[in-house]
Design a protein around this motif. Structure first.
Motif, PDB file in Angstrom:
ATOM      1  N   HIS A 286       2.948   0.275  -2.807  1.00 60.36           N
ATOM      2  CA  HIS A 286       3.349  -1.031  -3.330  1.00 60.36           C
ATOM      3  C   HIS A 286       2.538  -2.071  -2.561  1.00 60.36           C
ATOM      4  O   HIS A 286       2.789  -2.314  -1.387  1.00 60.36           O
ATOM      5  CB  HIS A 286       4.842  -1.268  -3.135  1.00 60.36           C
ATOM      6  N   PRO A 287       1.546  -2.702  -3.187  1.00 58.56           N
ATOM      7  CA  PRO A 287       0.637  -3.574  -2.444  1.00 58.56           C
ATOM      8  C   PRO A 287       1.123  -5.022  -2.362  1.00 58.56           C
ATOM      9  O   PRO A 287       1.941  -5.485  -3.166  1.00 58.56           O
ATOM     10  CB  PRO A 287      -0.642  -3.503  -3.284  1.00 58.56           C
ATOM     11  N   LYS A 288       0.601  -5.720  -1.345  1.00 63.39           N
ATOM     12  CA  LYS A 288       0.673  -7.171  -1.391  1.00 63.39           C
ATOM     13  C   LYS A 288       0.005  -7.618  -2.688  1.00 63.39           C
ATOM     14  O   LYS A 288      -0.955  -6.975  -3.118  1.00 63.39           O
ATOM     15  CB  LYS A 288      -0.083  -7.778  -0.196  1.00 63.39           C
ATOM     16  N   PRO A 289       0.465  -8.668  -3.348  1.00 64.85           N
ATOM     17  CA  PRO A 289       1.409  -9.680  -2.874  1.00 64.85           C
ATOM     18  C   PRO A 289       2.840  -9.519  -3.391  1.00 64.85           C
ATOM     19  O   PRO A 289       3.581 -10.513  -3.423  1.00 64.85           O
ATOM     20  CB  PRO A 289       0.800 -10.963  -3.433  1.00 64.85           C
ATOM     21  N   THR A 290       3.287  -8.335  -3.791  1.00 64.43           N
ATOM     22  CA  THR A 290       4.626  -8.204  -4.353  1.00 64.43           C
ATOM     23  C   THR A 290       5.682  -8.368  -3.264  1.00 64.43           C
ATOM     24  O   THR A 290       5.494  -7.980  -2.109  1.00 64.43           O
ATOM     25  CB  THR A 290       4.817  -6.833  -5.027  1.00 64.43           C
ATOM     26  N   GLU A 291       6.814  -8.917  -3.646  1.00 63.54           N
ATOM     27  CA  GLU A 291       7.909  -9.102  -2.693  1.00 63.54           C
ATOM     28  C   GLU A 291       8.398  -7.756  -2.160  1.00 63.54           C
ATOM     29  O   GLU A 291       8.724  -7.624  -0.978  1.00 63.54           O
ATOM     30  CB  GLU A 291       9.063  -9.863  -3.341  1.00 63.54           C
ATOM     31  N   GLU A 292       8.448  -6.753  -3.027  1.00 56.73           N
ATOM     32  CA  GLU A 292       8.897  -5.434  -2.597  1.00 56.73           C
ATOM     33  C   GLU A 292       8.042  -4.910  -1.456  1.00 56.73           C
ATOM     34  O   GLU A 292       8.556  -4.298  -0.498  1.00 56.73           O
ATOM     35  CB  GLU A 292       8.861  -4.447  -3.765  1.00 56.73           C
ATOM     36  N   ALA A 293       6.735  -5.147  -1.534  1.00 54.17           N
ATOM     37  CA  ALA A 293       5.837  -4.669  -0.482  1.00 54.17           C
ATOM     38  C   ALA A 293       6.172  -5.313   0.853  1.00 54.17           C
ATOM     39  O   ALA A 293       6.225  -4.641   1.896  1.00 54.17           O
ATOM     40  CB  ALA A 293       4.393  -4.963  -0.868  1.00 54.17           C
ATOM     41  N   TYR A 294       6.402  -6.621   0.849  1.00 54.06           N
ATOM     42  CA  TYR A 294       6.704  -7.315   2.102  1.00 54.06           C
ATOM     43  C   TYR A 294       8.061  -6.895   2.655  1.00 54.06           C
ATOM     44  O   TYR A 294       8.222  -6.740   3.876  1.00 54.06           O
ATOM     45  CB  TYR A 294       6.659  -8.827   1.890  1.00 54.06           C
ATOM     46  N   LEU A 295       9.039  -6.718   1.799  1.00 52.06           N
ATOM     47  CA  LEU A 295      10.359  -6.289   2.262  1.00 52.06           C
ATOM     48  C   LEU A 295      10.290  -4.901   2.885  1.00 52.06           C
ATOM     49  O   LEU A 295      10.947  -4.627   3.894  1.00 52.06           O
ATOM     50  CB  LEU A 295      11.367  -6.330   1.115  1.00 52.06           C
ATOM     51  N   ARG A 296       9.488  -4.020   2.297  1.00 51.81           N
ATOM     52  CA  ARG A 296       9.289  -2.692   2.882  1.00 51.81           C
ATOM     53  C   ARG A 296       8.654  -2.807   4.272  1.00 51.81           C
ATOM     54  O   ARG A 296       9.035  -2.105   5.213  1.00 51.81           O
ATOM     55  CB  ARG A 296       8.396  -1.839   1.975  1.00 51.81           C
ATOM     56  N   PHE A 297       7.671  -3.683   4.388  1.00 53.48           N
ATOM     57  CA  PHE A 297       7.016  -3.901   5.678  1.00 53.48           C
ATOM     58  C   PHE A 297       8.006  -4.410   6.719  1.00 53.48           C
ATOM     59  O   PHE A 297       8.065  -3.888   7.848  1.00 53.48           O
ATOM     60  CB  PHE A 297       5.858  -4.893   5.522  1.00 53.48           C
TER      61      PHE A 297
END
Length: 249
Positions: free
Chosen positions: A155-166
């Protein structure tokens, strides 16, 4: 404030770094200057991979590559969704690049080391590529972790899911962290989550070096700072950081 920045909004109050204890850096074209040809090598290897995979001319492959990049966040994500591409082989191929032109940066290393708190690389590329680049730059010892596209479960940036996983993976409080990126669109979600955002752009950048849409968002409110000199910016931030609190003896 003497931080070497280009204000996206004349007269906009500067966002402070006082509460920041986690420093998050993109890799390509952020931690090393964009004039190096690493990204151009990666770009060319992607085009060749797609051309061979789909049996199409390189120009058509390049068009698909950039279309997927914009639509899905990475070309790989688009290839996985649209063509069932196996990601490990793709990542190994596109990151098999020549790093000989990348020099160590003692000034950047010292500036990163001086920042109070943890430092993490967050990249849409692979950890192996990130580790190779960090070692070549001489800054690998200063990073607590690398969060790559595999750790993000693709799930890459810039999706919100990607940042929440990070954030969950590393226990990062976004209201006590800063995000450094070379693409403004990758700062929108971090800003909304409470991170201080810094856009890193090379001096005298020309639109010929990028897709035109990659310039979008640079004057939007989710960009707190813009700098052409990452090392200089970090030096100033570190000088202005409050001294660490001593534990009682």
């Amino acid at each position: 404030m003497t931080i070497p920045l280009l204000s996206p909004f004349p007269g906009k109050p500067s966002v402070a770094f006082d509460a920041v204890d986690t420093w998050v850096f993109d890799l390509d074209n952020t931690l090393y200057p964009a004039h190096h040809d690493l990204w151009f090598q990666i770009d060319a290897r992607m085009k060749g991979y797609i051309s061979e995979l789909l049996g199409i001319p390189p120009d058509d492959a390049f068009r698909i590559q950039k279309e997927y990049y914009r639509r899905y966040g990475t070309s790989l994500r688009g290839l996985m969704i649209e063509h069932g591409v196996e990601p490990d082989a793709f990542l190994a191929h596109v990151h098999d690049v020549d790093l000989s032109g990348l020099d160590a940066s003692p000034r950047l290393a010292a500036a990163i080391e001086a920042l109070p708190g943890a430092k993490i690389v967050y990249t849409n590329g692979s950890e192996r590529h990130a580790r190779n680049v960090l070692e070549k730059l001489g800054i690998d010892a200063h990073f607590a972790a690398v969060h790559d596209i595999v750790a993000a479960e693709f799930h890459p940036k810039p999706t919100e899911e990607a940042y929440l996983r990070f954030l969950r993976a590393h226990g990062v409080d976004p209201t006590h962290s800063a995000m450094f990126e070379d693409l403004a669109r990758n700062l929108e979600v971090p800003h909304r989550l409470g991170m201080v955002t810094v856009l890193v752009v090379p001096p005298d950048e020309t639109i010929a070096a990028r897709e035109s849409w990659e310039f979008e968002g640079r004057e939007d409110a989710y960009v707190d700072h813009i700098t052409e000199d990452l090392a200089g910016f970090l030096e100033t931030v570190a000088r202005q950081a409050p001294p660490p609190v001593s534990e009682p003896g």
